[in-house]
Write a protein that holds these residues in place. Structure first.
Motif, mmCIF file in Angstrom:
data_model
loop_
_atom_site.group_PDB
_atom_site.id
_atom_site.type_symbol
_atom_site.label_atom_id
_atom_site.label_comp_id
_atom_site.label_asym_id
_atom_site.label_seq_id
_atom_site.Cartn_x
_atom_site.Cartn_y
_atom_site.Cartn_z
ATOM 1 N N THR A 110 0.829 -1.207 0.000
ATOM 2 C CA THR A 110 0.000 0.000 0.000
ATOM 3 C C THR A 110 0.861 1.254 0.000
ATOM 4 N N GLN A 141 -3.870 6.851 5.398
ATOM 5 C CA GLN A 141 -4.469 5.529 5.155
ATOM 6 C C GLN A 141 -3.836 4.571 6.169
ATOM 7 N N HIS A 143 -3.193 1.391 6.776
ATOM 8 C CA HIS A 143 -2.169 0.370 6.553
ATOM 9 C C HIS A 143 -0.996 0.883 5.716
ATOM 10 N N VAL A 194 -8.043 2.957 10.282
ATOM 11 C CA VAL A 194 -7.957 1.718 9.489
ATOM 12 C C VAL A 194 -9.283 0.986 9.358
ATOM 13 N N MET A 196 -12.146 0.889 7.637
ATOM 14 C CA MET A 196 -12.375 1.625 6.394
ATOM 15 C C MET A 196 -13.678 2.428 6.402
ATOM 16 N N GLY A 231 -8.286 4.751 0.404
ATOM 17 C CA GLY A 231 -8.006 3.685 -0.557
ATOM 18 C C GLY A 231 -9.138 3.626 -1.577
ATOM 19 N N ASP A 232 -8.820 3.221 -2.798
ATOM 20 C CA ASP A 232 -9.926 3.153 -3.777
ATOM 21 C C ASP A 232 -10.914 2.053 -3.373
ATOM 22 N N GLY A 233 -10.380 0.961 -2.795
ATOM 23 C CA GLY A 233 -11.285 -0.081 -2.306
ATOM 24 C C GLY A 233 -12.138 0.451 -1.156
ATOM 25 N N GLU A 234 -11.557 1.325 -0.380
ATOM 26 C CA GLU A 234 -12.261 1.890 0.781
ATOM 27 C C GLU A 234 -13.498 2.688 0.363
ATOM 28 N N ASN A 262 -4.973 2.560 -6.817
ATOM 29 C CA ASN A 262 -4.086 1.523 -7.343
ATOM 30 C C ASN A 262 -4.910 0.420 -7.993
ATOM 31 N N GLN A 264 -6.739 -1.702 -6.937
ATOM 32 C CA GLN A 264 -6.874 -2.974 -6.228
ATOM 33 C C GLN A 264 -7.316 -2.777 -4.800
ATOM 34 N N LYS A 394 -0.229 -0.857 -7.199
ATOM 35 C CA LYS A 394 -0.078 -1.438 -5.866
ATOM 36 C C LYS A 394 1.204 -2.274 -5.843
#
Ligand SMILES: Cc1ncc(C[n+]2csc(CCOP(=O)(O)OP(=O)(O)O)c2C)c(N)n1
Ligand SMILES: [Mg+2]
Length: 890
Positions: A110, A141, A143, A194, A196, A231-234, A262, A264, A394
């Motif tokens: 990350t 972020q 992590h 963390v 999210m 995070g984009d996943g977040e 990233n 991912q 990533k």
């Protein structure tokens, strides 16, 4: 030479004329004029019935055009070296921790993807706390923490020993916590991120709270900017995107999100079949944010410059993220074949590049210049919040096994060959024979790298992350004059604890010393709790004042919104309200100004609905009051099973620094709030309060002589039996069920020759914590004088059985069972809530006076003082149906 030639274009020549005139305006009169003309054309078109569906998306290219790109103000080469050292150390700390203790965890990929995003921020934008103003608030972020630690290591804030103790914290003061936890590193982290989604929503409300403090004249936050790394996943979390409109509506141009795209998340691509950056662009723009896309690195510039036909843009728009992920690690040859070969014109665009050069075409998030340009543009956004969508890889630079791989998130160690390659890519002077140990690298305090980074931070107001631990402002909390009337009770009439609270809050708001620091927070329930008078008294905070004449303007206490309003009337968002609570409750540290939030809500929607934020509040060392109103499974009758809370006290017990009370009387509430103010704002204890309030009216008696200490510790004698009868019991009552206990006392005396003493239990949680603490002390100090739990002391020599009744599930009282010197019969409201009258519900859940009397008689039976036959007869006499359904099963 048409760019974007459309299949449906019937008259390309005409199209060309339109496009050419636009181009000419851009060239000769500038972007602003061109934008104006387009907007006017669209406006006119709409009037004529031409209603274009305007896309919320722009092309898949950088928002800042090369022509508009600012000069990079730093020393690019030096900053690259600094970044490389930090990247190395960040990977080393995770690798070393896991090499030594397999399974310690941590993340390498990350930070590897976001190093440039952070470093541009640290070197050029984020303001520290020791400069002009209060400093910025940065949400990292979670992590990516190894990157922050490694930067601090270079700055000399951490030693190698600290770095070797990443994720090994039980030796207090030596370890570095896995993620940002103020509780664990109070001088360092400010915001737990963390879990999210909590960071982003927290950041939005922090930016808003900064404005609140400014508008109310309590703090100068004009120079503070809130930055939130996401995070984009977040962004899949509803909390991440759910409050975007709030930020735009409040025109929070003091807020910037940086989304590390990233592509991912943990298991794989965020939008394998789509494009996360485009998705987010539409969502943010649709919510009124200014969007800056940083997608491509510097070496794409010349390709775009030659893409006269827009063919490259067209194909970039079309490629889905899953495909980009695959192409991330592919060789230049493959990228040429798989991507550029889609159109001969694209192949032509890269014909002068070698395969290696094609393979080295960068993503924007790894280019300092592009990232710098993005930050600068975002910071210049006026009147609205901004977001930077940065395209990254990533595991960037960590080698094939990491870069873009689906398993990269979970990889904790590097293999020998990977280490060597990593060292070579980063060009660090680490000898081959030392590689295996993956040593930390520090170029020395006098090195140009450390000098540069230290100087940059000095210019920007000091090192970050950093948390203020001392409170300079001393609060004098109100004493007897304010709380006196509540200790005295009401001579006549009835009230509910919610009404009592409302009156107490109104008085606190009027207090000369601390009134202005009180922050009432409510999610659209003020009328329910009888607090609407506050709207008129202190006003509702509204960033832009009141732009309309309210319908109830003629009334004394109308719906008054104002720029310096004090109440945070949040609308229907418990998550947003909790975020506001955390901002206000940590203002003593984040803004150096202690504030006293009272966040009041339907108790069901607190620990149950927003439990994770209440946990984060504990981590953040929040100080304030959360009030679960209309509490009690049978007291809030008629509302059914999504409102009637009978378990929030159990959930509250799981948060270690919460002090929880279930109050029955005005004097209990007065004692708790008075003590809370003193503990949190004079003694600076890192605790916050959870108090349940009910909406049942009943008389409010004066406080019994000497009861205050017991009220605070959890149990006190409320009332002795009038006289001793044949048998004797002890009854515990909490909250509004105390009224049923009082009735049971009368019933037992009248019908069964049983006398009862009555105890008020304000906090099973406090009693349990104390009991467990004594047990532990005795276990570890077997030769010392044993400690005796408070409840055991209070009840020592008292004749049982002991019967406890509350409006909460039985487990709430049961947690003190083993500290009670005698038979214990806990009664409570297990099972789902349901709607009916209070009487019917209390009979159903077996916490009405009759059921409490039965509990008492059963206690006597179990103690051998009554027979089963006696009990059966009593139950019949009380007309309780023994065949009734078991509440737990409904
Ligand atoms: C509420 C919550 N759910 C799940 C997790 C576990 N988790 C940690 S990191 C992660 C993936 C994060 O992906 P992304 O936000 O894209 O961050 P990246 O590492 O790719 O920058 C997950 C699922 C979490 N920390 N919080
Ligand atoms: Mg991601």
């Amino acid at each position: 030479m048409d760019s974007y030639r459309h299949e449906s274009d019937k008259d390309p020549v005409e199209t060309r004329e339109w496009l050419d005139s636009l181009k000419s305006v851009v060239e000769h009169e500038g972007l602003e004029r061109a934008r104006f003309l387009l907007e006017r054309t669209i406006e006119d078109g709409r009037r004529q019935g031409v209603a274009p569906v305007l896309p919320l998306n722009t092309d898949y290219v950088n928002t800042v055009r090369v022509e508009d790109q600012p000069e990079f103000p730093g020393d690019e080469a030096l900053e690259r070296r600094i970044r490389r050292i930090i990247r190395w150390n960040a990977a080393a700390m995770v690798h070393r921790a896991n090499k030594k203790y397999d399974g310690l965890g941590g993340h390498i990929s990350t930070y590897a993807s976001s190093a440039t995003l952070y470093e541009i921020g640290f070197n050029h934008f984020f303001r520290g706390k020791d400069g002009d103003g209060l400093g910025d608030q940065v949400y990292y972020q979670g992590h990516a923490s190894p990157g922050m630690y490694s930067r601090s290591f270079l700055e000399g804030r951490f030693t190698e020993d600290h770095m070797n103790h990443f994720r090994r914290e039980t030796e207090r003061g030596r370890g570095l916590s896995s993620y940002p936890h103020p509780r664990l590193m109070p001088n360092y982290w400010e915001f737990p991120t963390v879990s999210m989604g909590l960071g982003p929503i927290g950041a939005i409300y922090q930016a808003r709270f900064n404005r609140y403090m400014e508008n109310r004249g309590l703090a100068d936050t004009s120079k503070s900017h809130v930055w939130c790394f996401v995070g984009d996943g977040e962004t899949d979390e509803p909390e991440t995107l759910g409050a975007l409109r709030i930020a735009a509506g409040e025109k929070l141009d003091n807020l910037t999100f940086i989304v590390n795209c990233n592509l991912q998340r943990l298991d794989g691509p965020v939008r394998g079949n789509g494009k996360i950056i485009q998705d987010l662009e539409a969502v943010f723009r649709g919510s009124g944010w200014d969007v800056t896309k940083v997608i491509w690195g510097d070496n794409w510039d010349e390709l775009f410059a030659r893409d006269h036909e827009g063919v490259l843009r067209q194909h970039l728009n079309a490629v889905v993220d899953g495909e980009w992920q695959r192409l991330t690690t592919a060789s230049g040859e493959t990228v040429r074949k798989a991507f550029f070969a889609r159109d001969p014109r694209m192949l032509e665009l890269v014909s002068h590049l070698s395969d290696d050069q094609v393979g080295a075409l960068r993503r924007g998030g790894h280019s300092s210049r592009k990232v710098y340009a993005g930050y600068k543009r975002a910071l210049e956004s006026k009147g609205r919040p901004s977001v930077i969508l940065a395209h990254t890889v990533k595991g960037w630079r960590l080698g094939e096994a990491f870069e873009g791989s689906n398993v990269t998130h979970s990889k904790k160690k590097m293999q020998s060959a990977e280490l060597k390659a990593f060292r070579d890519v980063l060009e660090l002077p680490i000898a081959d024979d030392r590689l295996e140990e993956f040593p930390f690298f520090h170029p020395g305090a006098d090195s140009p790298e450390v000098q540069y980074l230290t100087e940059r931070r000095r210019a920007l107001g000091g090192a970050l992350p950093k948390r203020r631990t001392t409170v300079d402002v001393k609060l004098e909390t109100p004493k007897a004059d304010l709380f006196g009337e509540f200790y005295q009770g009401m001579a006549k009439g009835e009230a509910s604890t919610t009404m009592v609270f409302s009156r107490m809050l109104a008085k606190l708001l009027r207090d000369k010393k601390i009134g202005k620091r009180v922050v009432p927070i409510v999610p659209d329930e003020a009328r329910t709790f009888g607090m609407d008078a506050l709207f008129g008294q202190v006003g509702i905070y509204a960033a832009h004042g009141q732009l309309y004449e309210p319908i109830d303007k003629g009334k004394l206490l109308y719906y008054r919104e104002s720029k310096d309003g004090q109440v945070l009337e949040e609308g229907i968002t418990e998550a947003g309200s909790m975020a506001s609570f955390i901002s206000a409750a940590t203002a003593y540290s984040v803004l150096g100004q202690p504030m006293i939030p009272f966040y009041i809500f339907y108790s069901m929607f607190g620990f149950q609905r927003t439990g994770d934020q209440l946990w984060a509040a504990g981590d953040s060392m929040a100080r304030g009051f959360v009030l679960g109103a209309t509490a009690g499974r049978t007291t809030l009758n008629g509302e059914g099973l999504q409102h009637e809370d009978g378990h929030s006290h159990m959930a509250a017990m799981s948060v270690p620094n919460v002090v929880a009370y279930d109050v029955a009387f005005a004097f209990e509430l007065a004692a708790v709030i008075e003590d809370g103010l003193e503990r949190m704002y004079e003694k600076n204890e890192n605790i916050y309060y959870y108090i349940t309030l009910q909406n049942e009216d009943y008389p409010m008696p004066p406080m019994p002589e000497g009861a205050r200490d017991g009220v605070l510790r959890g149990i006190y004698k409320f009332k002795n039996a009038e006289k001793r009868l044949k048998h004797h019991v002890q009854l515990f009552g909490s909250g509004s069920i105390m009224q049923q206990v009082l009735k049971a006392q009368a019933l037992l005396a009248e019908k069964f020759d049983v006398s009862a003493d009555i105890w008020g239990v304000t906090s099973y949680q406090q009693l349990r914590n104390d009991g467990m603490s004594c047990e532990r002390f005795n276990r570890l100090n077997p030769e010392a004088t044993p400690q005796v739990p408070y409840i055991t002391q209070v009840l020592s020599g008292v004749e049982g059985p002991f019967i406890a009744a509350s409006d909460y599930i039985k487990a709430t009282a049961d947690v003190v069972a083993r500290f009670i010197p005698g038979r214990f019969v806990p009664l409570g409201t297990d099972g789902y809530g349901m709607s009916d009258t209070r009487e019917a519900l209390r009979r159903h859940f077996e916490v009405d006076a009759e059921s409490i009397a039965i509990g008492a008689l059963d206690g006597l039976r179990q103690d051998g003082k009554l027979s089963g036959k006696d009990l059966a007869a009593a139950i019949q006499q009380l007309a309780v149906d023994t065949g009734k359904v078991e509440p737990m099963t409904v």
